[in-house]
Design an enzyme around this catalytic site. Structure first.
Site, short mmCIF file in Angstrom:
data_model
loop_
_atom_site.label_atom_id
_atom_site.label_comp_id
_atom_site.label_asym_id
_atom_site.label_seq_id
_atom_site.Cartn_x
_atom_site.Cartn_y
_atom_site.Cartn_z
N ARG A 111 0.85 -1.21 0.00
CA ARG A 111 0.00 0.00 0.00
C ARG A 111 0.88 1.25 0.00
O ARG A 111 0.56 2.26 -0.61
CB ARG A 111 -0.97 0.00 1.20
CG ARG A 111 -1.71 1.33 1.37
CD ARG A 111 -3.00 1.23 2.18
NE ARG A 111 -2.89 0.39 3.34
CZ ARG A 111 -2.27 0.72 4.50
NH1 ARG A 111 -1.71 1.90 4.63
NH2 ARG A 111 -2.24 -0.14 5.50
N TYR A 142 -16.54 16.23 -15.36
CA TYR A 142 -17.10 14.88 -15.34
C TYR A 142 -18.13 14.79 -14.20
O TYR A 142 -17.89 15.31 -13.10
CB TYR A 142 -15.96 13.87 -15.17
CG TYR A 142 -16.45 12.50 -14.81
CD1 TYR A 142 -17.38 11.84 -15.63
CD2 TYR A 142 -16.03 11.85 -13.66
CE1 TYR A 142 -17.85 10.59 -15.30
CE2 TYR A 142 -16.50 10.59 -13.32
CZ TYR A 142 -17.41 9.97 -14.14
OH TYR A 142 -17.90 8.73 -13.81
N ASP A 172 -7.48 18.69 -14.30
CA ASP A 172 -7.81 17.36 -14.79
C ASP A 172 -7.49 17.34 -16.28
O ASP A 172 -8.17 17.97 -17.10
CB ASP A 172 -9.30 17.05 -14.53
CG ASP A 172 -9.65 15.61 -14.89
OD1 ASP A 172 -8.99 15.05 -15.78
OD2 ASP A 172 -10.60 15.07 -14.30
N LYS A 216 -8.69 6.20 -19.12
CA LYS A 216 -9.03 6.72 -20.46
C LYS A 216 -7.84 6.58 -21.42
O LYS A 216 -7.42 5.48 -21.68
CB LYS A 216 -9.48 8.17 -20.32
CG LYS A 216 -10.47 8.41 -19.17
CD LYS A 216 -11.72 7.56 -19.25
CE LYS A 216 -12.58 7.82 -18.02
NZ LYS A 216 -13.53 6.74 -17.77
O1 P1T Z 1 -13.68 6.61 -13.86
P1 P1T Z 1 -12.46 7.12 -13.16
O2 P1T Z 1 -11.19 6.44 -13.54
O3 P1T Z 1 -12.63 7.21 -11.68
O4 P1T Z 1 -12.22 8.62 -13.69
C1 P1T Z 1 -13.07 9.67 -13.38
C2 P1T Z 1 -12.92 10.78 -14.39
C3 P1T Z 1 -12.13 11.87 -14.07
N1 P1T Z 1 -11.95 12.89 -14.94
C4 P1T Z 1 -12.54 12.88 -16.16
C5 P1T Z 1 -12.34 14.04 -17.07
C6 P1T Z 1 -13.33 11.80 -16.54
O5 P1T Z 1 -13.90 11.84 -17.75
C7 P1T Z 1 -13.54 10.73 -15.64
C8 P1T Z 1 -14.42 9.57 -15.98
N2 P1T Z 1 -15.27 9.80 -17.06
C9 P1T Z 1 -16.16 8.90 -17.58
C10 P1T Z 1 -16.35 7.66 -17.10
C11 P1T Z 1 -16.95 9.39 -18.73
O6 P1T Z 1 -17.56 8.58 -19.47
O7 P1T Z 1 -16.96 10.62 -18.95
#
Ligand code: P1T
Length: 385
Positions: free
Chosen positions: A53, A105, A177, A202
């Protein structure tokens, strides 16, 4: 393999943070699938490793790799993008204030408003393309400015140098972000930000097979505080995920070039389509912040948002008819995805805020993949009808 900051992106993507395994010569960083590490004597450990961790060699390689790609001193990996986001918000205390980009998001909006607001964090949403409004949103207790650019799903472009300057003048730190750009298209730390955040789920992961997040930063004190939060909250990625992300960053630059080329062609095609009301893509001259995008992005990314002529019936019909595009949340994978933000990714955003942002029933978001573009265009045309 030795890399240094002057090496090009592709060289760093493939080699940074990774050395052939000293015991076997394996060129890929092994999956150190272990929870704990044997100590030589109580407290005498090999490098920094005592418990996974806290740190694990596969994760260390990923953190160093991402840091190099963002031109950062430090990287920290998390179990998801929202876990990385939450770690940054945990820098704050009750009574602190955040200036938050209005179009983020849905999950980012949700963690700020439905998790941290209850703990006494104050939040002001602002359209960050309006610098006067952004300036007016600061308060004496503002400690954090959270930027997302391009924004999700409206693809607004926030001028990173201008907003980070405002934050500095008000004694606040800025987190960006950078998920929609990936480190290949935009490096917010070089534009004045203190922290950069990615959902590695992503573009960095790129194959729709793993969930993860990262932060990168230069300031040693911020790194120390965020590493402490990472250890204490324990939202760390699994070791297999770290390996998958390391595998994926090796092709990030090649994939991104194709995402950008395909998205630009599709945006231009749909702009001429009689059944499309409006196309939003930062690479189009018609985009309201096209000039800002040109300044801070190397190319314009793989996300395209469109307004169809009509309403929910028309968008639903399109989303049901696509054959190559897959109807799914998420983005940034090699395969093209399509979704309805109002019903899917941004359903958790209050309806009045969605209306204000323009997240309407005829709004459709495309994550353009790296398939043959002619096939993608033909698929969209047959689906729009
Ligand atoms: O899903 P996760 O890995 O926790 O990421 C969150 C997140 C953070 N920032 C941005 C700009 C994002 O687009 C996302 C997650 N977005 C999607 C799942 C979506 O379909 O837009």
């Amino acid at each position: 393999m030795h890399t240094n900051p002057s090496h090009g992106f592709g060289t760093r993507a493939i080699h940074a943070g990774q050395t052939p395994d000293p015991s076997t010569g394996a060129i890929c960083t092994p999956i150190y699938q272990t929870s704990t590490f044997v100590q030589k004597s109580p407290g005498v450990i090999v490098e920094e490793y005592d418990y996974s961790r806290a740190a694990n060699p596969t994760r260390t390689a990923l953190e160093a790799n991402i840091a190099s790609l963002e031109g950062a001193e430090h990287g920290l990996a998390f179990s998801s993008g929202v876990a990385a986001t939450g770690a940054v918000i945990h820098l704050l205390s009750a009574g602190d204030h955040v200036v938050l980009c209005d179009d983020v998001y849905g999950g980012t909006n949700r963690i700020f408003h439905r998790v941290f607001a209850q703990l006494g964090i104050e939040i002001t949403l602002v359209d960050m393309t309006d610098l006067e409004a952004t300036k007016a949103a600061f308060q004496p207790n503002t400690k954090l400015v959270w930027i997302e650019t391009p924004t999700n799903p409206m693809l607004k472009i926030v001028d990173i140098p201008a907003v980070t300057r405002l934050a500095r003048e008000h004694g606040a730190i800025t987190a960006v972000d950078n998920t929609f750009c990936s480190p290949y298209l935009q490096n917010p730390l070089s534009l004045g930000a203190d922290i950069v955040c990615h959902s590695t789920t992503k573009y960095i992961g790129g194959h729709s097979d793993a969930i993860g997040g990262v932060l990168a930063m230069n300031d040693p004190n911020l790194h120390k505080r965020l590493k402490f939060i990472q250890l204490s909250e324990g939202a760390v990625p699994g070791i297999q995920e770290c390996f998958l992300f390391l595998r994926s960053t090796k092709t990030l630059h090649v994939r991104m070039d194709r995402h950008c080329d395909n998205a630009m062609r599709i945006a231009k095609h749909l702009e001429q389509h009689p059944k499309v009301e409006r196309v939003i893509y930062p690479g189009l001259e018609s985009h309201p912040q096209h000039a800002v995008a040109r300044k801070q992005m190397r190319a314009f990314g793989g996300m395209v948002t469109i307004y169809l002529k009509g309403g929910l019936a028309e968008s639903r019909a399109m989303l049901e008819k696509v054959k190559i595009f897959a109807l799914a949340e998420s983005l940034g994978g090699v395969e093209s995805l399509i979704e309805h933000p109002a019903i899917m990714t941004h359903a958790s955003v209050p309806a009045d805020q969605r209306a204000k942002l323009g997240i309407a029933d005829n709004l459709v978001r495309l994550s353009v993949g790296i398939e043959d573009c002619n096939d993608l265009i033909a698929d969209l045309d047959q689906a729009i009808g």
